[in-house]
Enzyme design. Structure first.
Site, PDB file in Angstrom:
ATOM      1  N   GLY A  12       0.664  -1.154   0.197  1.00  0.00           N
ATOM      2  CA  GLY A  12       0.059  -0.117  -0.065  1.00  0.00           C
ATOM      3  C   GLY A  12       0.738   1.434   0.167  1.00  0.00           C
ATOM      4  N   THR A  18       2.853   6.335   1.989  1.00  0.00           N
ATOM      5  CA  THR A  18       3.619   7.432   1.761  1.00  0.00           C
ATOM      6  C   THR A  18       4.424   7.914   2.682  1.00  0.00           C
ATOM      7  OG1 THR A  18       2.064   7.612  -0.330  1.00  0.00           O
ATOM      8  CG2 THR A  18       3.694   9.462   0.258  1.00  0.00           C
ATOM      9  N   LYS A 107      -6.133  -1.811  12.201  1.00  0.00           N
ATOM     10  CA  LYS A 107      -7.069  -1.971  13.444  1.00  0.00           C
ATOM     11  C   LYS A 107      -8.313  -2.899  13.178  1.00  0.00           C
ATOM     12  CE  LYS A 107      -9.162   2.572  12.364  1.00  0.00           C
ATOM     13  NZ  LYS A 107      -8.321   2.670  11.413  1.00  0.00           N
ATOM     14  N   GLY A 136      -2.643   6.505  16.367  1.00  0.00           N
ATOM     15  CA  GLY A 136      -1.807   6.836  15.225  1.00  0.00           C
ATOM     16  C   GLY A 136      -0.270   6.835  15.991  1.00  0.00           C
ATOM     17  N   LYS A 207     -10.558   0.246  18.366  1.00  0.00           N
ATOM     18  CA  LYS A 207      -9.064   0.403  18.979  1.00  0.00           C
ATOM     19  C   LYS A 207      -9.722   0.032  20.567  1.00  0.00           C
ATOM     20  CE  LYS A 207      -8.331   4.275  16.037  1.00  0.00           C
ATOM     21  NZ  LYS A 207      -8.410   5.628  15.704  1.00  0.00           N
ATOM     22  N   GLY A 304      -3.112  10.663  10.723  1.00  0.00           N
ATOM     23  CA  GLY A 304      -2.502  11.414   9.765  1.00  0.00           C
ATOM     24  C   GLY A 304      -0.957  10.741   9.121  1.00  0.00           C
TER      25      GLY A 304
END
Length: 433
Positions: A12, A18, A107, A136, A207, A304
């Site tokens: 991915g 990225t 998750k 995160g 979570k 993010g």
């Protein structure tokens, strides 16, 4: 002396993928000093080769064939960032069975199939790490498994969804209604085009399942978690909460009690003097209580590109250190207990209840009689004239003491059948003693 290199494959190349590529590039010069060798991304699995080519230095590393990665014996670590259950589950199991270490931020998968994946990792004597699956960039899985392992944890709870926290912050600070705050969150990129998983509490529920499993050393899966979202919270509820010295937050709560594990996600009033009450906008925070450490809080960006990539790369580096030291698989599944998970009806909380009743003498006495019947103790009552000009109603807000949820719901149902009660506008749980 030739520099040692550990080869990895990235599954991915979206937002987080990225970010991982960028963070690893930024760490290249210090990598050998920091972790004992280099990490090189050799293959990246993508769906669209042409689109992905613009994101990498060498398009030759791109592939759309999982088999090419699976069968490559030079690839030591697989980094799964495609999300969802399938094909991610199959890819991870394939990698583990092939003796490859795995890092994932998934998750959805860990909350449902965590035991299966961790068992496969143990059988192959490899590492499966998933720090980025919760909150995160905030370290919480590793601290629970390692730094806080000397504790018996009794509670882990917090704000673990940035989208809903942003929405509730705007509703509180700018007096917005839910739909307007959601529209703003979508415009600014905090909410997805389909925000269901966030606003209905599903993301937070996954979570909580993971956090409870790790904190209490007992398996909790997604279906064990009771979930309510924030779609029914109004600006009026938030104004009442402020009057009572509280904020409304979507909280994920897991408690380890004498009668079993409690695991739920719901909007709750939380007193302003609690550290979580001041966690605003898209920030996340996880609050834990242990018998030795007492209270501790972990705060930061819960999502993010780069914050999540930070957690993923931290896991990669941990695995590399294990490879270098020849101690892989040293911390796997920590769920060695089999604690029961309680039904929501058997949990205890305080409650905020807002209802409209006939504006006449004796109505409050009728209400308290019903509450007493079901052992619901009232801690606070606020009565206001209704804003409507034609229904001659009073608006009443009740805050209860702690009560069993099943008893409270039965009392509310009986109240709703009283002729003096015209409508039950809202019930919201209250966090605290």
């Amino acid at each position: 002396m030739e520099e040692k290199v550990i080869n990895a494959a990235l599954l991915g190349l979206g937002t987080v993928g990225t970010g991982v590529y960028k963070v690893l590039k930024g760490q290249e010069e210090e990598m050998t000093t920091k972790i004992g060798c280099k990490v090189k991304i050799r293959k990246i699995l993508v769906r669209n080769l042409e689109k992905a080519a613009a994101k990498v230095d060498d398009p030759a590393m791109l592939t759309n064939s999982w088999e090419e990665i699976k069968q490559d014996p030079s690839i030591d670590i697989v980094i799964e960032l495609i999300g969802g259950i399938e094909p991610a589950r199959t890819y991870i199991l394939d990698a583990l069975h092939a003796g490859k270490h795995v890092v994932t931020a998934n998750k959805d998968l860990i909350a449902v199939h965590g035991k299966e994946l961790l068992d496969a990792a143990k059988a192959s004597h490899v590492d499966l790490l998933f720090e980025a699956a919760v909150a995160g960039g905030i370290p919480i899985i590793r601290p629970l498994k390692q730094c806080l392992a000397g504790n018996h944890m009794s509670e882990v709870m917090g704000i673990v969804n940035g989208t809903t926290n942003f929405i509730l912050t705007k509703m509180s600070q700018d007096n917005m209604e839910f739909k307007d705050a959601l529209a703003l969150a979508t415009k600014l990129g905090y909410a997805e085009a389909d925000p269901t998983a966030d606003i209905d509490g599903l993301d937070a529920g996954r979570k909580v399942a993971i956090l409870a499993s790790v904190a209490f050393n007992s398996r909790v899966v997604f279906d064990d978690v009771y979930i309510e979202g924030i779609t029914k919270i109004s600006a009026k509820d938030i104004r009442y909460a402020k009057e009572m010295g509280c904020a409304i937050k979507l909280l994920g709560v897991a408690r380890n009690t004498d009668t079993g594990v409690e695991a739920y996600v719901c909007p709750m009033l939380i007193p302003n003097d609690h550290p979580l009450a001041t966690v605003n906008d898209s920030y996340n925070a996880v609050f834990v209580h242990g018998d030795a450490v007492e209270d501790a809080m972990f705060f930061g960006r819960g999502a993010g590109e780069l914050p999540t990539a930070s957690a993923v790369v931290g896991d990669i580096f941990d695995i590399v250190r294990n490879i270098v030291a020849n101690c892989c698989g040293r911390i796997g599944c920590t769920c060695y207990k089999q604690l029961p998970v309680k039904r929501m009806e058997d949990t205890y909380n305080r409650y905020f209840l807002r209802l409209h009743v006939e504006d006449r003498c004796g109505v409050l006495a009728e209400m308290t009689e019903v509450f007493a019947k079901y052992h619901v103790s009232i801690a606070q009552i606020i009565q206001r004239d209704s804003q409507s000009q034609d229904d001659h109603l009073a608006e009443v807000v009740v805050i209860t003491a702690k009560v069993r949820e099943g008893d409270f719901k039965t009392a509310v149902q009986e109240l709703s059948n009283k002729s003096s009660v015209k409508r039950i506008s809202k019930t919201i749980r209250v966090y605290g003693k």
